[in-house]
Design an enzyme around this catalytic site. Structure first.
Site, short mmCIF file in Angstrom:
data_model
loop_
_atom_site.label_atom_id
_atom_site.label_comp_id
_atom_site.label_asym_id
_atom_site.label_seq_id
_atom_site.Cartn_x
_atom_site.Cartn_y
_atom_site.Cartn_z
N GLU A 175 0.86 -1.18 0.00
CA GLU A 175 0.00 0.00 0.00
C GLU A 175 0.90 1.23 0.00
O GLU A 175 1.72 1.41 0.90
CB GLU A 175 -0.92 0.00 1.21
CG GLU A 175 -1.68 1.31 1.43
CD GLU A 175 -2.51 1.74 0.23
OE1 GLU A 175 -2.29 2.87 -0.26
OE2 GLU A 175 -3.35 0.94 -0.22
N ILE A 226 -21.43 12.03 -3.81
CA ILE A 226 -20.36 12.69 -3.05
C ILE A 226 -20.58 14.19 -3.03
O ILE A 226 -20.47 14.84 -1.98
CB ILE A 226 -18.98 12.33 -3.64
CG1 ILE A 226 -18.69 10.84 -3.49
CG2 ILE A 226 -17.87 13.15 -2.97
CD1 ILE A 226 -17.41 10.38 -4.15
N HIS A 270 -45.66 0.75 15.57
CA HIS A 270 -46.23 2.09 15.71
C HIS A 270 -45.82 2.70 17.05
O HIS A 270 -45.75 2.00 18.05
CB HIS A 270 -47.75 1.99 15.62
CG HIS A 270 -48.44 3.32 15.70
ND1 HIS A 270 -48.48 4.21 14.64
CD2 HIS A 270 -49.11 3.90 16.72
CE1 HIS A 270 -49.16 5.28 15.00
NE2 HIS A 270 -49.55 5.12 16.27
#
Length: 453
Positions: A36, A180, A436
């Site tokens: 990376e 975005i 509800h």
């Protein structure tokens, strides 16, 4: 038998690559390396959905305080301290990156903090000069913001830089109409920035259900966001007091910040893929089959770099399926259908299945649609309206799509997606007893279609 340095080498430390590496390494004896070049965690964790959602949360507090006063609380809110918030945000991103690194190391993955390129079908070279052979290569390099080639484009920022601004602008122009762009419009507006949004198309959120995106646009405008459609930038120029944006019609306006959110491109430039026979499409996306395999049998790709469905959970599932198929001997395909998603605009948009426009192309469709003022903000005197929408095949009675606009839409759509992915019919929804009082009960109480298309 050829001896390789690794059984799998992953290029890219985002969600898809990390998942594939971890699952593969967990299979005893599999040697996995991962490279990376930036920060571990990829787009989602470092410069995408995680910091963006935190900013969405921050921008919602002024409305919450207003509502609190309506409910009887002596509530007040002061000025927003951007520098303090940014420091806490960056600390959180550091923590998450550390968690990703820890997960990989605990699984036995060897991490290389370097850029990797592909030399041949079984070899990668790192920017450090290191060279490794590997039985399999997985490309998981994600996407990168695209900024059109207009004069002055260097004056604009992209979503990558939005989380690290030195200070908040007073006036901001957001260029683009996708999720975005719309999410950042809501964020900045909520933080007190004067926001203008230019979009070259007819309506924001192209690709989403027309009724739903129209509902979102109307709400954004009501909150003070100046949305201008059929408008695009001709050029940007630096002035003494800001950035002058000139539209295609010649009109000019000055802003303190210009954010380009005009789409993303697969991050494949300079990886060496075409040179080894990996096919790319015209946008640079890696072409893969249903098993995420490229034209080169030893090379696979997952996530946004393939430009299939560009969502983090999809990249994770693709990476998981790849690892199961190749390293666990369990052939696994990820089916790219009935994928739920949420757009964290304000109000939120949750969606799963077909849009009305897509559904009616398949045959007669009953449209169940309701708009209403939810109890929480109605009591506070706000004019907010929610939208609940179901699309039902007249032939099969199956619910083909569900679209929700309003507070909690992202949470609700996750559960609706379970039912729809199982093939639930409208009658299954009708048999379900309402909870509800909730907004979600509208999904099971719409009895008559508003129209048939």
């Amino acid at each position: 038998m050829t001896q390789f340095d690794y059984d799998l080498f992953v290029i890219g430390g985002g969600s898809g690559g990390v998942r594939a590496a971890r699952i593969a390494a967990a299979e005893g004896g599999v040697r996995v390396g991962l490279a990376e070049e930036s920060r571990m965690g990829g787009t989602c964790v470092i410069r995408g959905c995680v910091p963006k959602k935190i900013m969405v949360n921050a921008s919602a507090f002024p409305h919450l305080v207003q509502d609190a006063r309506a409910y009887g609380w002596d509530a007040r809110i002061g000025e927003f301290d951007w520098s303090r918030f940014r420091g806490q945000l960056e600390a959180e991103l550091d923590r998450l990156e550390g968690a990703y690194r820890g997960t990989l190391k605990n699984a036995g993955v060897t991490i290389h903090d370097a850029r990797a390129t592909v030399v041949d079908a079984h070899t990668v070279v790192l920017s450090t000069g290191e060279r490794f052979t590997t039985k399999h290569i997985l490309i998981a390099t994600g996407g990168w913001p695209f900024v059109p080639d207009v004069p002055g484009r260097e004056l604009a920022v992209t979503s990558n830089e939005m989380f690290h601004l030195d200070q908040l602008p007073r006036r901001a122009l957001i260029v683009g109409g996708g999720f975005i762009a719309c999410e950042f419009a809501g964020i900045l507006n909520g933080l007190g920035v004067q926001v203008t949004q230019w979009y070259r198309g007819e309506q924001i959120l192209r690709g989403f259900d027309d009724e739903a995106r129209g509902h979102v646009a109307k709400a954004m405008i009501a909150q003070g966001i100046d949305i201008r459609v059929n408008t695009d930038v001709a050029r940007l120029d630096r002035t003494e007091t800001g950035i002058r944006a000139t539209a295609l019609d010649g009109a000019t306006t000055e802003y303190d910040l210009v954010l380009y959110a005009t789409g993303r491109k697969p991050n494949t430039a300079g990886l060496g893929l075409e040179g080894v026979g990996v096919a790319l499409d015209r946008d640079g996306a890696v072409k893969v089959d249903d098993w995420s395999q490229t034209a080169v049998p030893s090379i696979y790709a997952v996530g946004d770099v393939t430009n299939r469905v560009n969502l983090t959970p999809v990249a994770i599932r693709e990476g998981h399926a790849f690892a199961y198929t190749v390293f666990r001997g369990v052939p696994t395909k990820f089916e790219h259908k009935s994928i739920a998603s949420a757009v964290f605009t304000q109000p939120e948009l949750g969606t799963v299945g077909l849009t009305e426009e897509e559904a009616k192309a398949q045959g007669p469709v009953e449209v169940y649609s309701a708009t209403f003022r939810p109890m929480k903000t109605l009591f506070a005197g706000r004019e907010d309206r929610m939208l609940m929408k179901l699309l039902v095949s007249q032939t099969t009675r199956k619910v083909l799509g569900c679209h929700i606009v309003g507070e909690g839409a992202g949470e609700m759509i996750q559960l609706a997606a379970v039912a729809i992915s199982m093939g639930a019919t409208k009658e299954d929804f009708d048999r379900t007893v309402a909870v509800h009082p909730t907004a979600a009960e509208e999904l099971v109480t719409m009895r008559k279609p508003s129209r048939v298309v």
